[in-house]
Design an enzyme around this catalytic site. Structure first.
Site, PDB file in Angstrom:
ATOM      1  N   LYS A 182       1.006  -1.375  -0.334  1.00  0.00           N
ATOM      2  CA  LYS A 182       0.610   0.269  -0.363  1.00  0.00           C
ATOM      3  C   LYS A 182       0.463   1.083   0.433  1.00  0.00           C
ATOM      4  O   LYS A 182       1.427   1.455   1.046  1.00  0.00           O
ATOM      5  CB  LYS A 182      -0.531  -0.269   1.676  1.00  0.00           C
ATOM      6  CG  LYS A 182      -2.236   1.245   1.603  1.00  0.00           C
ATOM      7  CD  LYS A 182      -3.020   1.020   2.265  1.00  0.00           C
ATOM      8  CE  LYS A 182      -3.406   2.464   2.487  1.00  0.00           C
ATOM      9  NZ  LYS A 182      -5.049   2.403   3.318  1.00  0.00           N
ATOM     10  N   LYS A 235      -1.999  -1.713  -3.656  1.00  0.00           N
ATOM     11  CA  LYS A 235      -2.989  -0.119  -3.747  1.00  0.00           C
ATOM     12  C   LYS A 235      -2.004   0.758  -3.473  1.00  0.00           C
ATOM     13  O   LYS A 235      -1.429   0.667  -3.113  1.00  0.00           O
ATOM     14  CB  LYS A 235      -3.935  -0.421  -2.131  1.00  0.00           C
ATOM     15  CG  LYS A 235      -4.404   0.471  -2.394  1.00  0.00           C
ATOM     16  CD  LYS A 235      -5.490   0.930  -1.077  1.00  0.00           C
ATOM     17  CE  LYS A 235      -5.731   1.820  -0.858  1.00  0.00           C
ATOM     18  NZ  LYS A 235      -6.049   2.484   0.945  1.00  0.00           N
TER      19      LYS A 235
END
Ligand code: PBG
Length: 309
Positions: A182, A235
């Site tokens: 992330k 992400k």
């Protein structure tokens, strides 16, 4: 083989199948529609039930819940409160939709007054002290009916802490979908508005990854797998297709990608201006995310995609 729609369809390498999509949903003390970005509005628990009923009717197989609590504090205690907003939503949804996959985002940032993803010591996020709170949060989600938990905080060691706590609570069969890679990204803007989770000072670069790095993403994935992650998520998705591909090629577990709020918002805004066709652009973007190697896609387009398909 490109001359007709039927020929193109016959040899298409990547297909969008609703079964691979997860719809994010925000639940809070009241309903607040977001007219420009409808999936980034929030629902009260009662209205959430109605929204989910519509999604299930459209064939959406899975949702991921984010909670906005009535009150925030320094520790983010609303995250693991037995009567917290996500826990109440799960208890309302679970018996009504037995077939629907209920995933939850496990993080503290929506619940802390300072908006960081862990607790603070001397103005800095205290990694190890945060682990026990995240684990408690995950266990409370599963107790309330979650099928799987998705830690998004990026503390080191949280997958292991959550795995151990779930096992201790008798939930050894509950999978962990880890936000493994992330990035500290500018594309989370509309989410932070919706979730009221913008940090009150500083930024998240001390714990989320530098968007310049891909070897580090693989290292994060490897550590999460060692700690017991079942699915690895990358992400944001669109700026990181190479990372999705690298994770796909390096590991045999299912790979997920989060097509985040800013990715959704930029196409929506361009479409609202008449600059591009939203459906075509969205389908192209989602197909590229799958082509890069994502098995699972979390996307704000999931509901609209269900209607288009
Ligand atoms: C919570 C969390 C965030 C997102 C998912 N979980 C925000 C953040 O890290 O700041 C972003 C999702 C999106 O932009 O759609 N930590």
């Amino acid at each position: 083989m490109r001359r007709s729609a039927a020929l193109r369809s016959l040899v298409r390498e990547t297909r969008l199948d609703l079964d691979a999509f997860v719809m994010p949903l925000f639940v809070g003390p009241d309903t607040r529609p977001n007219p420009e970005l409808p999936p980034l509005g929030r629902f009260s628990v009662e209205e959430l039930v109605g929204e989910v009923e519509g999604l299930v009717r459209l064939g959406v197989p899975a949702v991921i819940l984010f909670g906005i609590p009535e009150e925030k504090d320094d520790e983010g205690s609303g995250a693991w409160d037995e009567d917290g907003i996500v826990q109440r939503a799960l208890r309302a949804l679970r018996p009504r939709f037995p077939e629907l996959l209920l995933l939850t985002d496990v993080c503290l940032c929506e619940y802390t007054a300072h908006g960081h993803c862990g607790v603070l010591r001397d103005g800095e996020v205290a990694n190890d002290e945060s682990l026990e709170l995240l684990a408690r949060t995950a266990v409370s989600h599963v107790a309330a009916g979650a099928d799987a938990v998705a830690p998004s905080d990026m503390m080191d060691g949280r997958v292991g802490a959550i795995r151990a706590a779930l096992d201790d609570a008798g939930n050894e069969a509950t999978p962990i979908l880890s936000y493994a890679a992330k990035y500290a990204s500018a594309f989370y803007g509309p989410f932070r508005e919706a979730a009221e989770s913008t940090p009150s000072f500083g930024d998240r670069r001390g714990y989320q990854m530098d968007p310049a790095n891909v070897r580090e993403a693989l290292r994060e994935c490897e550590l999460d797998l060692e700690e017991g992650a079942d699915v690895l998520m990358v992400k944001p998705a669109m700026p990181n297709l190479d990372v999705i591909r690298a994770v796909r090629e390096s590991f045999d577990v299912p790979v997920a990608a989060y097509n985040v709020s800013g990715e959704y918002a930029m196409l929506k805004a361009a479409a609202a201006k008449g600059w591009l066709d939203e459906q075509q652009a969205a389908v192209e973007a989602l197909t590229a995310i799958k082509r890069a190697g994502a098995d699972v896609v979390v996307s704000y387009w999931t509901k609209e995609l269900a209607q288009w398909l």
